[in-house]
Design a protein around this motif. Structure first.
Motif, PDB file in Angstrom:
ATOM      1  N   THR A 148       9.141 -16.670  28.235  1.00 11.33           N
ATOM      2  CA  THR A 148       9.001 -18.089  27.889  1.00 11.33           C
ATOM      3  C   THR A 148      10.349 -18.803  27.831  1.00 11.33           C
ATOM      4  N   LYS A 149      11.424 -18.068  27.554  1.00 16.58           N
ATOM      5  CA  LYS A 149      12.757 -18.683  27.600  1.00 16.58           C
ATOM      6  C   LYS A 149      13.130 -19.072  29.027  1.00 16.58           C
ATOM      7  N   ILE A 150      12.651 -18.300  29.996  1.00 19.65           N
ATOM      8  CA  ILE A 150      12.908 -18.652  31.397  1.00 19.65           C
ATOM      9  C   ILE A 150      12.099 -19.892  31.775  1.00 19.65           C
ATOM     10  N   ILE A 151      10.843 -19.954  31.327  1.00 19.77           N
ATOM     11  CA  ILE A 151      10.047 -21.169  31.556  1.00 19.77           C
ATOM     12  C   ILE A 151      10.768 -22.377  30.966  1.00 19.77           C
ATOM     13  N   ALA A 152      11.310 -22.209  29.754  1.00 20.95           N
ATOM     14  CA  ALA A 152      12.034 -23.305  29.106  1.00 20.95           C
ATOM     15  C   ALA A 152      13.263 -23.703  29.914  1.00 20.95           C
ATOM     16  N   ASP A 153      14.000 -22.715  30.440  1.00 26.47           N
ATOM     17  CA  ASP A 153      15.175 -23.014  31.269  1.00 26.47           C
ATOM     18  C   ASP A 153      14.786 -23.869  32.476  1.00 26.47           C
ATOM     19  N   SER A 157      15.588 -28.044  33.184  1.00 21.09           N
ATOM     20  CA  SER A 157      16.449 -28.304  34.327  1.00 21.09           C
ATOM     21  C   SER A 157      16.053 -29.603  35.022  1.00 21.09           C
ATOM     22  N   GLY A 158      17.029 -30.454  35.273  1.00 19.01           N
ATOM     23  CA  GLY A 158      16.768 -31.669  36.027  1.00 19.01           C
ATOM     24  C   GLY A 158      16.414 -31.389  37.474  1.00 19.01           C
ATOM     25  N   PHE A 159      16.774 -30.199  37.957  1.00 22.91           N
ATOM     26  CA  PHE A 159      16.515 -29.856  39.350  1.00 22.91           C
ATOM     27  C   PHE A 159      15.036 -29.542  39.590  1.00 22.91           C
ATOM     28  N   ALA A 160      14.352 -28.992  38.596  1.00 20.06           N
ATOM     29  CA  ALA A 160      12.963 -28.567  38.792  1.00 20.06           C
ATOM     30  C   ALA A 160      11.950 -29.607  38.344  1.00 20.06           C
ATOM     31  N   MET A 161      12.352 -30.514  37.457  1.00 16.21           N
ATOM     32  CA  MET A 161      11.396 -31.438  36.845  1.00 16.21           C
ATOM     33  C   MET A 161      11.583 -32.883  37.286  1.00 16.21           C
ATOM     34  N   LEU A 315      20.914 -23.116  41.202  1.00 19.91           N
ATOM     35  CA  LEU A 315      21.414 -24.087  40.224  1.00 19.91           C
ATOM     36  C   LEU A 315      20.726 -23.929  38.874  1.00 19.91           C
ATOM     37  N   ILE A 316      19.433 -23.631  38.888  1.00 23.53           N
ATOM     38  CA  ILE A 316      18.715 -23.380  37.630  1.00 23.53           C
ATOM     39  C   ILE A 316      19.184 -22.074  37.010  1.00 23.53           C
ATOM     40  N   TRP A 317      19.349 -21.057  37.830  1.00 17.55           N
ATOM     41  CA  TRP A 317      19.740 -19.721  37.354  1.00 17.55           C
ATOM     42  C   TRP A 317      21.113 -19.742  36.679  1.00 17.55           C
ATOM     43  N   ILE A 318      22.062 -20.525  37.256  1.00 15.35           N
ATOM     44  CA  ILE A 318      23.421 -20.582  36.706  1.00 15.35           C
ATOM     45  C   ILE A 318      23.406 -21.000  35.233  1.00 15.35           C
ATOM     46  N   LYS A 319      22.481 -21.899  34.873  1.00 14.74           N
ATOM     47  CA  LYS A 319      22.415 -22.401  33.500  1.00 14.74           C
ATOM     48  C   LYS A 319      21.332 -21.713  32.666  1.00 14.74           C
ATOM     49  N   SER A 320      20.742 -20.651  33.193  1.00 18.95           N
ATOM     50  CA  SER A 320      19.638 -19.995  32.485  1.00 18.95           C
ATOM     51  C   SER A 320      20.153 -19.099  31.364  1.00 18.95           C
ATOM     52  N   SER A 321      19.241 -18.653  30.528  1.00 24.25           N
ATOM     53  CA  SER A 321      19.599 -17.886  29.334  1.00 24.25           C
ATOM     54  C   SER A 321      19.806 -16.401  29.606  1.00 24.25           C
ATOM     55  N   ILE A 326      16.778 -14.530  37.333  1.00 26.91           N
ATOM     56  CA  ILE A 326      16.691 -14.811  38.763  1.00 26.91           C
ATOM     57  C   ILE A 326      15.425 -14.215  39.365  1.00 26.91           C
ATOM     58  N   ILE A 327      14.861 -13.195  38.736  1.00 21.43           N
ATOM     59  CA  ILE A 327      13.627 -12.570  39.228  1.00 21.43           C
ATOM     60  C   ILE A 327      12.442 -13.513  39.038  1.00 21.43           C
ATOM     61  N   TRP A 328      12.406 -14.195  37.885  1.00 25.22           N
ATOM     62  CA  TRP A 328      11.241 -15.002  37.526  1.00 25.22           C
ATOM     63  C   TRP A 328      11.363 -16.477  37.894  1.00 25.22           C
ATOM     64  N   ILE A 329      12.570 -17.009  37.983  1.00 21.80           N
ATOM     65  CA  ILE A 329      12.736 -18.445  38.237  1.00 21.80           C
ATOM     66  C   ILE A 329      12.024 -18.897  39.512  1.00 21.80           C
ATOM     67  N   PRO A 330      12.169 -18.194  40.651  1.00 23.15           N
ATOM     68  CA  PRO A 330      11.448 -18.650  41.857  1.00 23.15           C
ATOM     69  C   PRO A 330       9.936 -18.671  41.670  1.00 23.15           C
ATOM     70  N   ILE A 331       9.399 -17.671  40.966  1.00 24.95           N
ATOM     71  CA  ILE A 331       7.954 -17.591  40.738  1.00 24.95           C
ATOM     72  C   ILE A 331       7.489 -18.748  39.867  1.00 24.95           C
ATOM     73  N   ILE A 332       8.251 -19.051  38.818  1.00 24.17           N
ATOM     74  CA  ILE A 332       7.880 -20.121  37.895  1.00 24.17           C
ATOM     75  C   ILE A 332       7.964 -21.488  38.576  1.00 24.17           C
ATOM     76  N   VAL A 333       9.045 -21.721  39.314  1.00 21.99           N
ATOM     77  CA  VAL A 333       9.206 -23.010  39.994  1.00 21.99           C
ATOM     78  C   VAL A 333       8.095 -23.211  41.021  1.00 21.99           C
ATOM     79  N   LEU A 334       7.829 -22.177  41.837  1.00 22.27           N
ATOM     80  CA  LEU A 334       6.745 -22.276  42.822  1.00 22.27           C
ATOM     81  C   LEU A 334       5.404 -22.520  42.151  1.00 22.27           C
ATOM     82  N   SER A 335       5.152 -21.804  41.051  1.00 26.61           N
ATOM     83  CA  SER A 335       3.879 -21.944  40.340  1.00 26.61           C
ATOM     84  C   SER A 335       3.697 -23.367  39.834  1.00 26.61           C
ATOM     85  N   MET A 336       4.750 -23.951  39.260  1.00 25.46           N
ATOM     86  CA  MET A 336       4.671 -25.297  38.722  1.00 25.46           C
ATOM     87  C   MET A 336       4.452 -26.336  39.826  1.00 25.46           C
ATOM     88  N   HIS A 337       5.237 -26.242  40.894  1.00 23.91           N
ATOM     89  CA  HIS A 337       5.168 -27.248  41.951  1.00 23.91           C
ATOM     90  C   HIS A 337       3.881 -27.136  42.764  1.00 23.91           C
TER      91      HIS A 337
END
Length: 359
Positions: A148-153, A157-161, A315-321, A326-337
């Motif tokens: 859930t911290k990755i979802i929050a990251d 992020s201004g890049f994903a939202m 860009l999202i990963w660089i500022k992530s917690s 990096i494993i989950w960010i692509p999955i989460i971004v794709l899922s949301m969009h």
């Protein structure tokens, strides 16, 4: 005691404030929510009368029991919302508010959130300072575990939202000056009771996006919607990928309901996920039925899109917690969009076949 630019002793008449909290099965969050709202000087000042209205959507857990046990000392009322949805909950709260005078305001507080010190006072102060139809908050997504911290990251992020104003957190912790940013919408809200009565409250045809729809009507009636930089509210994100997908599918779906009422309300940031989904569908279908040599320009363009998308992930990963996010960010971004885009497309089909007109 901080006064944020307004001396409490200069408040000439008693200010009446109703804080409406819609709930449904919020036993994990409701105590933290109300405790954070209690941390406010308005509750101890003679210049303010603050009431809390808990409008419960038929919770099957201990939400109501916790409120009764922990907060009986507050000026608090528990109301039932058989309709379940938040637009109805807000209207029930407004109707049952004791504070209907010209000097009264309504504050919406979601149970899934934690509020900064003096949140209620800051809402009132921002309303006075701006004269706006709605003063809203900045939503700071927070997680409670690795996933859930990755979802929050991603959500922070201004890049994903899409760079929406209510997700832009001021990174200057020492900044003393409150900034008010005019926006098309905001997280939560603070309204004059007179404005809500004039606009007949929230539109109960909306299960979701009722706040955005109200903000459209406010702006069409000459009121401003602003986001206050000092109202940073921590919002607990969905705790599963399936829950996140359902959430964003419904966001996309109900955006088309908004379009069916306000046909000029679509923003570029809202159209991008739809275009992305249509592009993926077109790419897949064309590669099945058209020879590769003819598809070379389209596939080359898709490669460019892929590189841009990978840059966004980095860009999202660089500022992530976490490094391993990096494993989950692509999955989460794709899922949301993709879920937002599919929800929007389904909503368009429903709209064009008369489905929204039947709601």
């Amino acid at each position: 005691m901080e006064d944020y630019g307004i001396n409490m002793k200069t408040v000439k008449s008693i200010v009446s404030i109703s804080v409406i909290i819609p709930t449904r099965n919020e036993e994990k969050y409701i105590e933290k929510c109300i405790n954070s709202l209690q941390n406010c000087q308005t509750l101890t000042s003679d210049s303010f009368i603050v009431e809390f209205l808990i409008v419960d959507g038929m919770s099957s857990d201990k939400t109501v029991d916790i409120v009764k046990e922990k907060f009986s000392h507050l000026n608090l009322k528990i109301l039932k919302n058989p309709n379940l949805f938040q637009a109805k909950a807000m209207n029930i709260g407004i109707k049952n508010s004791k504070n209907i005078g010209n000097n009264s305001i309504i504050i919406r507080a979601d149970a899934h959130s934690i509020y900064p010190k003096d949140y209620i006072f800051k809402c009132w102060q921002s309303s006075i300072n701006t004269g706006s139809g709605n003063v809203g908050s900045i939503q700071k997504a927070v997680g409670t575990n690795f996933f859930t911290k990755i979802i929050a990251d991603v959500m922070n992020s201004g890049f994903a939202m899409g760079g929406v104003s209510y997700r832009k957190i001021n990174n200057d912790p020492n900044g003393s000056k409150v900034q008010y940013v005019e926006s098309d919408t905001a997280y939560l809200g603070c309204w004059k009771v007179s404005d809500l009565i004039e606009l007949q409250g929230f539109n109960e045809d909306f299960q979701i996006n009722e706040d955005y729809e109200l903000n459209i009507r406010l702006r069409k009636n000459g009121r401003k919607v602003v986001v206050a930089s000092n109202l940073i509210v921590e919002y607990f994100v969905r705790n599963s990928l399936i829950g996140l997908i359902k959430q964003f599918f419904r966001y996309g779906l109900w955006k088309t309901k908004t379009l069916s009422v306000h046909k000029d309300s679509l923003k570029i940031r809202q159209a991008i996920p739809v275009i992305f989904v249509l592009f993926l569908i077109t790419l897949g279908v064309c590669n099945l039925i058209i020879p590769p040599q003819i598809l070379f320009p389209l596939n080359s363009f898709s490669l460019i899109i892929g590189l841009i998308w990978l840059s966004l992930i980095v860009l999202i990963w660089i500022k992530s917690s976490s490094f391993f996010s990096i494993i989950w960010i692509p999955i989460i971004v794709l899922s949301m969009h993709i879920s937002w885009g599919l929800g929007f497309i389904y909503g368009l089909i429903r709209w064009t076949t008369g489905g929204w007109n039947k709601s």
